[in-house]
Design a protein around this motif. Structure first.
Motif, PDB file in Angstrom:
ATOM      1  N   GLU A 111      35.322  40.634  34.634  1.00 50.24           N
ATOM      2  CA  GLU A 111      35.454  39.592  33.622  1.00 50.24           C
ATOM      3  C   GLU A 111      36.812  39.697  32.927  1.00 50.24           C
ATOM      4  N   VAL A 112      37.395  38.527  32.635  1.00 53.96           N
ATOM      5  CA  VAL A 112      38.683  38.444  31.948  1.00 53.96           C
ATOM      6  C   VAL A 112      38.414  38.192  30.471  1.00 53.96           C
ATOM      7  N   SER A 113      39.240  38.740  29.598  1.00 57.46           N
ATOM      8  CA  SER A 113      39.050  38.509  28.169  1.00 57.46           C
ATOM      9  C   SER A 113      39.290  37.036  27.847  1.00 57.46           C
ATOM     10  N   VAL A 114      38.621  36.567  26.811  1.00 61.26           N
ATOM     11  CA  VAL A 114      38.761  35.181  26.385  1.00 61.26           C
ATOM     12  C   VAL A 114      40.212  34.877  26.027  1.00 61.26           C
ATOM     13  N   CYS A 115      40.864  35.798  25.347  1.00 63.49           N
ATOM     14  CA  CYS A 115      42.266  35.584  24.953  1.00 63.49           C
ATOM     15  C   CYS A 115      43.162  35.397  26.161  1.00 63.49           C
ATOM     16  N   ASP A 116      42.971  36.235  27.185  1.00 60.98           N
ATOM     17  CA  ASP A 116      43.788  36.114  28.393  1.00 60.98           C
ATOM     18  C   ASP A 116      43.508  34.796  29.117  1.00 60.98           C
ATOM     19  N   GLU A 117      42.224  34.421  29.166  1.00 68.67           N
ATOM     20  CA  GLU A 117      41.871  33.185  29.871  1.00 68.67           C
ATOM     21  C   GLU A 117      42.460  31.964  29.167  1.00 68.67           C
ATOM     22  N   ILE A 118      42.416  31.945  27.841  1.00 71.32           N
ATOM     23  CA  ILE A 118      43.011  30.832  27.090  1.00 71.32           C
ATOM     24  C   ILE A 118      44.523  30.819  27.283  1.00 71.32           C
ATOM     25  N   ALA A 119      45.129  31.981  27.259  1.00 72.46           N
ATOM     26  CA  ALA A 119      46.584  32.056  27.421  1.00 72.46           C
ATOM     27  C   ALA A 119      47.013  31.498  28.781  1.00 72.46           C
ATOM     28  N   LEU A 123      43.041  24.236  40.902  1.00 77.08           N
ATOM     29  CA  LEU A 123      44.284  24.819  40.385  1.00 77.08           C
ATOM     30  C   LEU A 123      43.952  26.145  39.699  1.00 77.08           C
ATOM     31  N   ASN A 124      44.074  27.220  40.439  1.00 73.96           N
ATOM     32  CA  ASN A 124      43.804  28.550  39.899  1.00 73.96           C
ATOM     33  C   ASN A 124      45.087  29.137  39.317  1.00 73.96           C
ATOM     34  N   VAL A 125      45.110  29.321  37.995  1.00 79.71           N
ATOM     35  CA  VAL A 125      46.268  29.931  37.338  1.00 79.71           C
ATOM     36  C   VAL A 125      45.931  31.400  37.071  1.00 79.71           C
ATOM     37  N   THR A 126      45.605  32.085  38.143  1.00 81.67           N
ATOM     38  CA  THR A 126      45.141  33.476  38.090  1.00 81.67           C
ATOM     39  C   THR A 126      45.964  34.325  39.043  1.00 81.67           C
ATOM     40  N   PRO A 127      46.012  35.622  38.793  1.00 79.79           N
ATOM     41  CA  PRO A 127      46.712  36.499  39.738  1.00 79.79           C
ATOM     42  C   PRO A 127      45.828  36.998  40.868  1.00 79.79           C
ATOM     43  N   ASP A 128      44.485  36.714  40.813  1.00 87.13           N
ATOM     44  CA  ASP A 128      43.577  37.417  41.720  1.00 87.13           C
ATOM     45  C   ASP A 128      42.467  36.555  42.299  1.00 87.13           C
ATOM     46  N   SER A 129      42.612  35.230  42.335  1.00 90.96           N
ATOM     47  CA  SER A 129      41.601  34.409  42.988  1.00 90.96           C
ATOM     48  C   SER A 129      41.568  34.721  44.482  1.00 90.96           C
ATOM     49  N   PHE A 130      40.433  34.445  45.120  1.00 92.69           N
ATOM     50  CA  PHE A 130      40.201  35.005  46.455  1.00 92.69           C
ATOM     51  C   PHE A 130      41.149  34.485  47.523  1.00 92.69           C
ATOM     52  N   SER A 131      41.656  33.245  47.392  1.00 94.65           N
ATOM     53  CA  SER A 131      42.524  32.737  48.463  1.00 94.65           C
ATOM     54  C   SER A 131      43.913  32.354  47.995  1.00 94.65           C
ATOM     55  N   ASP A 132      44.080  32.124  46.688  1.00 95.06           N
ATOM     56  CA  ASP A 132      45.396  31.657  46.212  1.00 95.06           C
ATOM     57  C   ASP A 132      45.835  32.359  44.942  1.00 95.06           C
ATOM     58  N   GLY A 133      45.329  33.559  44.694  1.00 96.36           N
ATOM     59  CA  GLY A 133      45.695  34.299  43.502  1.00 96.36           C
ATOM     60  C   GLY A 133      47.191  34.511  43.403  1.00 96.36           C
ATOM     61  N   GLY A 134      47.784  34.103  42.282  1.00 94.01           N
ATOM     62  CA  GLY A 134      49.218  34.271  42.066  1.00 94.01           C
ATOM     63  C   GLY A 134      50.074  33.135  42.577  1.00 94.01           C
ATOM     64  N   ASP A 135      49.513  32.242  43.413  1.00 91.43           N
ATOM     65  CA  ASP A 135      50.322  31.159  43.985  1.00 91.43           C
ATOM     66  C   ASP A 135      50.793  30.168  42.929  1.00 91.43           C
ATOM     67  N   HIS A 136      49.975  29.937  41.891  1.00 88.85           N
ATOM     68  CA  HIS A 136      50.297  28.906  40.899  1.00 88.85           C
ATOM     69  C   HIS A 136      50.123  29.442  39.479  1.00 88.85           C
ATOM     70  N   SER A 137      50.367  30.732  39.299  1.00 87.59           N
ATOM     71  CA  SER A 137      50.096  31.346  37.996  1.00 87.59           C
ATOM     72  C   SER A 137      51.171  31.047  36.953  1.00 87.59           C
ATOM     73  N   SER A 138      52.372  30.658  37.374  1.00 92.24           N
ATOM     74  CA  SER A 138      53.386  30.285  36.389  1.00 92.24           C
ATOM     75  C   SER A 138      53.170  28.841  35.944  1.00 92.24           C
ATOM     76  N   PHE A 139      53.618  28.544  34.754  1.00 91.16           N
ATOM     77  CA  PHE A 139      53.428  27.206  34.185  1.00 91.16           C
ATOM     78  C   PHE A 139      54.035  26.126  35.078  1.00 91.16           C
ATOM     79  N   ASP A 140      55.277  26.305  35.492  1.00 88.41           N
ATOM     80  CA  ASP A 140      55.953  25.286  36.308  1.00 88.41           C
ATOM     81  C   ASP A 140      55.284  25.121  37.663  1.00 88.41           C
ATOM     82  N   ALA A 141      54.894  26.247  38.269  1.00 93.57           N
ATOM     83  CA  ALA A 141      54.246  26.172  39.578  1.00 93.57           C
ATOM     84  C   ALA A 141      52.898  25.464  39.476  1.00 93.57           C
ATOM     85  N   ALA A 142      52.176  25.715  38.390  1.00 94.08           N
ATOM     86  CA  ALA A 142      50.873  25.073  38.197  1.00 94.08           C
ATOM     87  C   ALA A 142      51.027  23.564  38.064  1.00 94.08           C
TER      88      ALA A 142
END
Length: 440
Positions: free
Chosen positions: A68-76, A21-40
């Motif tokens: 690298e992503v900032s720790v704050c962004d990753e936690i958020a 479950l990648n909650v990222t905008p830029d993962s290699f195959s599914d970036g952005g697919d599940h980045s919203s809370f409800d979609a995740a």
């Protein structure tokens, strides 16, 4: 062996699917697919319904060349998702290389820390040392941003294996129980496709370390290279076949994007069988060459095992020379243990083994007496038997040094079909019969 992850425990004799479950905008195959809370949350629930036992939440892309992503962004990105999934009773893993992110996820309910950097950060070691979560130790040469810049190995299998062994030992020394540790060779992380294929075809080498083994082939570039599939999202079926192959070779945890396709592939998983081979009569041997002749006969038997239908040898122990057991007035034995996957049912397999013994001149005139070749089924995956012609697990396994030593060489944490842990239940070495010494 069970993989213990906080309040969860997984029997590693059966495949355990970890849904990605990648909650990222830029993962290699599914970036952005599940980045919203409800979609995740919806996607996690879909994966659990399909058969996933673990959900691996990632808030930072570690694709080749990523920043690298900032720790704050990753936690958020991850904390609220982890908390919501854990509150629903799911076993949640946090995919991170940052100690602060791991700590926040654990406080939110995560039961596993999956660290692609292999716990090289002492702060990350301290996080997992101070709690009871499961850990995934992955190998990566370099960092995500640079890892694919000409990765180089002399022997990729031994180097990655030894790195994971050393990192796992470091964690154990720091206070992390071995049954909490899972190792991941890291396909595609600082490896070329050819190097990754070599790793994935030798996962039995990692199973020999005695830790739970993860395979993460899902949509990786090596799958595209091997199967000629350019688009990562089109690699799910091939990835599932790679997961099946990895599981047969010794992986227990499968980290996958498409859970449904993986479950379908795993329906073809063959049971494993542990076979004990022995010989103490060399049919043709010059004086002083009896040991080599016995080894040659066992190799002939192994060659015939390779020809069995719907079967594959996964690993073979070293040869051991052993004292005769039960009947002592005979020559010394040479023994080994073979781990194989087979679709042949136990009683039918026994018939094949008797045929191999007969082809090599086996004579059954004296119980426990001399033999040109003896092949016992020691254990058969999740199968129990107690009939005159076949008892499983083998009733004398735990008292035989010439079986216990080579078996534990292959799988140090081996658990029999009757749930007995060999390393814990075997007789003390001094009390075993057929004392054995490795020949190489």
């Amino acid at each position: 062996m069970n993989w213990r992850c906080a309040q969860f425990s997984f029997d590693t004799r059966m495949p355990i699917i970890m849904g990605i479950l990648n909650v990222t905008p830029d993962s290699f195959s599914d970036g952005g697919d599940h980045s919203s809370f409800d979609a995740a949350l919806a996607h996690a629930q879909d994966m659990v319904r399909a058969g996933a036992k673990i959900i691996d939440v990632g808030g930072e892309s570690t694709r080749p060349g990523s920043a690298e992503v900032s720790v704050c962004d990753e936690i958020a990105r991850t904390e609220a998702v982890v908390r919501a999934l854990a509150s629903q009773g799911m076993c949640v893993s946090i995919d991170t290389r940052h100690a602060q992110v791991a700590r926040a996820a654990i406080e939110a309910g995560a039961a596993i820390v999956n660290d692609v950097s292999g716990f090289r950060d002492p702060d990350m070691v301290e996080v997992v040392r101070s709690c009871d979560v499961g850990v995934v130790v992955m190998h990566m040469q370099g960092e995500p941003g640079t890892m694919q810049n000409a990765p180089t190995y002399t022997d990729v299998v031994s180097e990655v294996r030894d790195y994971l062994r050393d990192q796992a030992t470091m964690l154990v020394d720091a206070g992390v129980s071995p049954d909490r540790i899972c190792i991941d060779p890291g396909p595609g992380f600082g490896k070329t496709p050819k190097q990754t294929i070599e790793l994935m075809r030798n996962l039995h080498e990692f199973a020999r370390l005695g830790y739970t083994v993860m395979a993460a082939p899902s949509r990786k570039s090596y799958v595209g290279y091997a199967y000629g599939i350019d688009n990562p999202k089109d690699r799910d079926q091939a990835s599932a076949q790679e997961a099946l192959m990895a599981c047969e070779l010794g992986a227990s945890v499968l980290r996958m994007h498409n859970v449904e396709e993986t479950v379908k592939a795993l329906s073809n998983l063959r049971p494993y069988a542990m076979l004990g081979l022995g010989c103490n009569v060399a049919l043709v041997a010059e004086p002083g060459e009896e040991r080599e002749a016995k080894i040659a006969q066992l190799n002939l038997a192994i060659g015939q095992l390779c020809m069995l239908p719907d079967s594959q040898i996964i690993d073979i122990s070293r040869f051991y020379e052993s004292e005769p057991a039960y009947v002592t007035d005979q020559d010394v034995f040479v023994n080994c243990v073979v781990l194989m996957r087979t679709g042949i049912p136990p009683k039918e397999l026994l018939g094949y083994l008797h045929a191999i013994e007969n082809s090599l001149g086996r004579v059954r005139e004296r119980e426990n007496g001399p033999r040109t070749c003896d092949i016992d089924i020691l254990d058969y995956h999740l199968y129990l038997a107690d009939v005159p012609e076949l008892r499983l697990p083998h009733p004398r396994l735990l008292e035989r040094d010439f079986v216990v030593k080579p078996l534990l060489e292959l799988l140090p944490g081996y658990v029999l079909a009757n749930d007995v842990v060999v390393a814990k239940a075997a007789l003390p070495e001094a009390e075993r019969v057929g004392r054995a010494v490795p020949l190489s």
